[in-house]
Motif scaffolding. Structure first.
Motif, PDB file in Angstrom:
ATOM      1  N   ALA A 256       0.836  -1.205   0.000  1.00 49.12           N
ATOM      2  CA  ALA A 256       0.000   0.000   0.000  1.00 49.12           C
ATOM      3  C   ALA A 256       0.866   1.249   0.000  1.00 49.12           C
ATOM      4  N   LEU A 257       1.916   1.225   0.817  1.00 46.70           N
ATOM      5  CA  LEU A 257       2.846   2.351   0.856  1.00 46.70           C
ATOM      6  C   LEU A 257       3.561   2.494  -0.485  1.00 46.70           C
ATOM      7  N   GLY A 258       3.945   1.357  -1.079  1.00 41.43           N
ATOM      8  CA  GLY A 258       4.633   1.389  -2.360  1.00 41.43           C
ATOM      9  C   GLY A 258       3.790   1.983  -3.470  1.00 41.43           C
ATOM     10  N   VAL A 259       2.511   1.598  -3.544  1.00 40.78           N
ATOM     11  CA  VAL A 259       1.615   2.147  -4.566  1.00 40.78           C
ATOM     12  C   VAL A 259       1.484   3.651  -4.393  1.00 40.78           C
ATOM     13  N   SER A 260       1.334   4.083  -3.142  1.00 41.06           N
ATOM     14  CA  SER A 260       1.197   5.516  -2.880  1.00 41.06           C
ATOM     15  C   SER A 260       2.475   6.266  -3.253  1.00 41.06           C
ATOM     16  N   GLN A 261       3.617   5.720  -2.881  1.00 43.94           N
ATOM     17  CA  GLN A 261       4.899   6.360  -3.209  1.00 43.94           C
ATOM     18  C   GLN A 261       5.129   6.419  -4.716  1.00 43.94           C
ATOM     19  N   LEU A 262       4.729   5.364  -5.408  1.00 47.21           N
ATOM     20  CA  LEU A 262       4.946   5.288  -6.852  1.00 47.21           C
ATOM     21  C   LEU A 262       4.211   6.397  -7.592  1.00 47.21           C
ATOM     22  N   ASP A 266       7.807  10.204 -10.411  1.00 42.41           N
ATOM     23  CA  ASP A 266       8.344  11.105 -11.430  1.00 42.41           C
ATOM     24  C   ASP A 266       8.666  12.474 -10.847  1.00 42.41           C
ATOM     25  N   GLU A 267       7.794  12.951  -9.993  1.00 36.89           N
ATOM     26  CA  GLU A 267       8.007  14.248  -9.337  1.00 36.89           C
ATOM     27  C   GLU A 267       9.278  14.210  -8.488  1.00 36.89           C
ATOM     28  N   ARG A 268       9.497  13.101  -7.805  1.00 30.57           N
ATOM     29  CA  ARG A 268      10.656  13.008  -6.916  1.00 30.57           C
ATOM     30  C   ARG A 268      11.958  12.836  -7.684  1.00 30.57           C
ATOM     31  N   ILE A 269      11.905  12.099  -8.788  1.00 30.72           N
ATOM     32  CA  ILE A 269      13.129  11.944  -9.564  1.00 30.72           C
ATOM     33  C   ILE A 269      13.486  13.263 -10.252  1.00 30.72           C
TER      34      ILE A 269
END
Length: 385
Positions: A256-262, A266-269
């Motif tokens: 769940a955390l991974g889906v949210s982070q994903l 693009d914004e973070r990279i």
């Protein structure tokens, strides 16, 4: 103003928190629907057909080594400039790790050194190659694939540092790390300082359905309930263990955390690249070297921002005095005591050892503020002037 600046830091938003809370309130804490949702979203993100979520990046490497058949007598080539897990996965399966030196311009596995290893041994001596997208800089897998095909080798791409990175192939196509076009398998990590933070966690990507099916079994004790794979079927409860697998599953909370982070990857990279560009400009025409050197054909994912300085220990200590916690990535794996017992020694890989003697990873994470970065740059340049 005082700072305390690590080299990496996770960024957990309220959306992330609510995604995990929703998982906690659901019917599944593990082996539930969020695992598949994360796998599908991640496969789409990197451009691969299949993805298998696992407990961590090391588990991903281990399962990949099992899936391609590493066993006693297998010889596998990898780089000494990486975290030890990239090599350890071969040993887990009883195989033998053989290191090759790195390119001094990028600190990536040097394909010319790999060629030398392969050319001086009969075909069949080596079974595979584990190249690493070190620091987030993508290795040119098209060239490695051509070499691997010539010698009938498999490729496991260690892309733990590089989701979102890509190289440009001979057809001018962007080839994203982990897309499975040139590597048989690729692995990623979701450790807190990585691009996508799940606390712990890992992912394997591939375009090979046979490998995918094998990995799904291996991560869960070698057990299957799939009707098409069962040799018998006694009822709805029935399962069969077909392989000696492991409990390397990811939980629904982490997924769940991974889906949210994903969703913000693009914004973070993009922010990581902004930070890198500012460092690049600050260190241009100074004694501070930057890795990789400019004009390489690849787009960096910037898990790490690595500089090269003559007095690395002095700068490391000085930055810590100012609460800047730079880090060193990595001590060459062949010099670790475990590996020296197999005959590896100082002097075996001059480029890797030279890189290590001068490398330092500066703070690199999306929430690094402009003021914090200015402070880091000021202290680095003051020490190195």
């Amino acid at each position: 103003m005082s700072f305390k600046i690590p080299y990496g830091r996770q960024h957990i938003t309220e959306d992330d928190v609510q995604a995990v809370v929703a998982a906690l309130k659901s019917d599944f804490l593990t082996q539930g629907p969020r695992i598949l949702a994360f796998e599908q979203a991640f496969a789409q993100y990197v451009g691969a057909k299949y993805a298998v979520a696992v407990a961590n990046g090391t588990a991903a490497l281990h399962l990949c080594a099992l899936a391609v058949g590493v066993e006693a007598g297998s010889k596998v080539i990898t780089t000494p400039i990486t975290f030890s897990a990239s090599a350890n996965c071969v040993g887990y399966c009883g195989g033998e790790v053989v290191f090759a030196d790195v390119d001094p311009k990028t600190a990536l596995l040097d394909i010319e050194k790999v060629k030398v290893l392969l050319e001086k041994s009969p075909k069949g001596t080596y079974q595979g190659i584990i190249p690493v997208d070190f620091a987030g800089y993508p290795i040119n897998l098209e060239k490695f694939r051509q070499l691997a095909d010539e010698y009938e080798l498999w490729i496991i791409e260690d892309a733990c540092h590089a989701p979102g990175g890509y190289f440009v192939d001979s057809k001018e196509q962007q080839q994203y790390c982990g897309n499975g076009l040139y590597a048989d398998l690729a692995i990623f990590s979701f450790h807190p300082v990585k691009h996508i933070a799940c606390g712990e966690g890992g992912m394997i990507t591939t375009n090979d359905k046979v490998l995918y099916d094998q990995l799904v079994q291996l991560r869960s004790h070698g057990i299957t309930k799939s009707p098409g794979l069962l040799r018998e079927n006694h009822g709805g409860w029935y399962y069969e263990m077909h392989n000696l697998g492991y409990n390397y599953r990811l939980t629904d909370l982490q997924a769940a955390l991974g889906v949210s982070q994903l969703q913000r990857a693009d914004e973070r990279i993009a922010r990581r690249r902004e930070i890198a560009e500012k460092y690049d400009k600050a260190f241009a025409n100074t004694s501070v070297g930057v890795m990789p050197m400019p004009a390489q054909q690849g787009v960096h994912a910037y898990h790490l921002y690595v500089i090269q300085v003559n007095d690395r220990k002095g700068l490391y200590d000085d930055l810590r005095q100012h609460q800047i916690f730079a880090q060193v990535h990595y001590i060459p794996v062949h010099l670790q005591p475990y590996y020296t017992q197999f005959g590896w020694k100082a002097g075996d890989f001059p480029q890797a050892e030279q890189y290590y003697s001068r490398c330092l990873s500066l703070p690199m994470f999306p929430t690094l503020s402009n003021e914090e970065q200015d402070f880091v740059i000021e202290k680095v340049l003051k020490f190195c002037q």
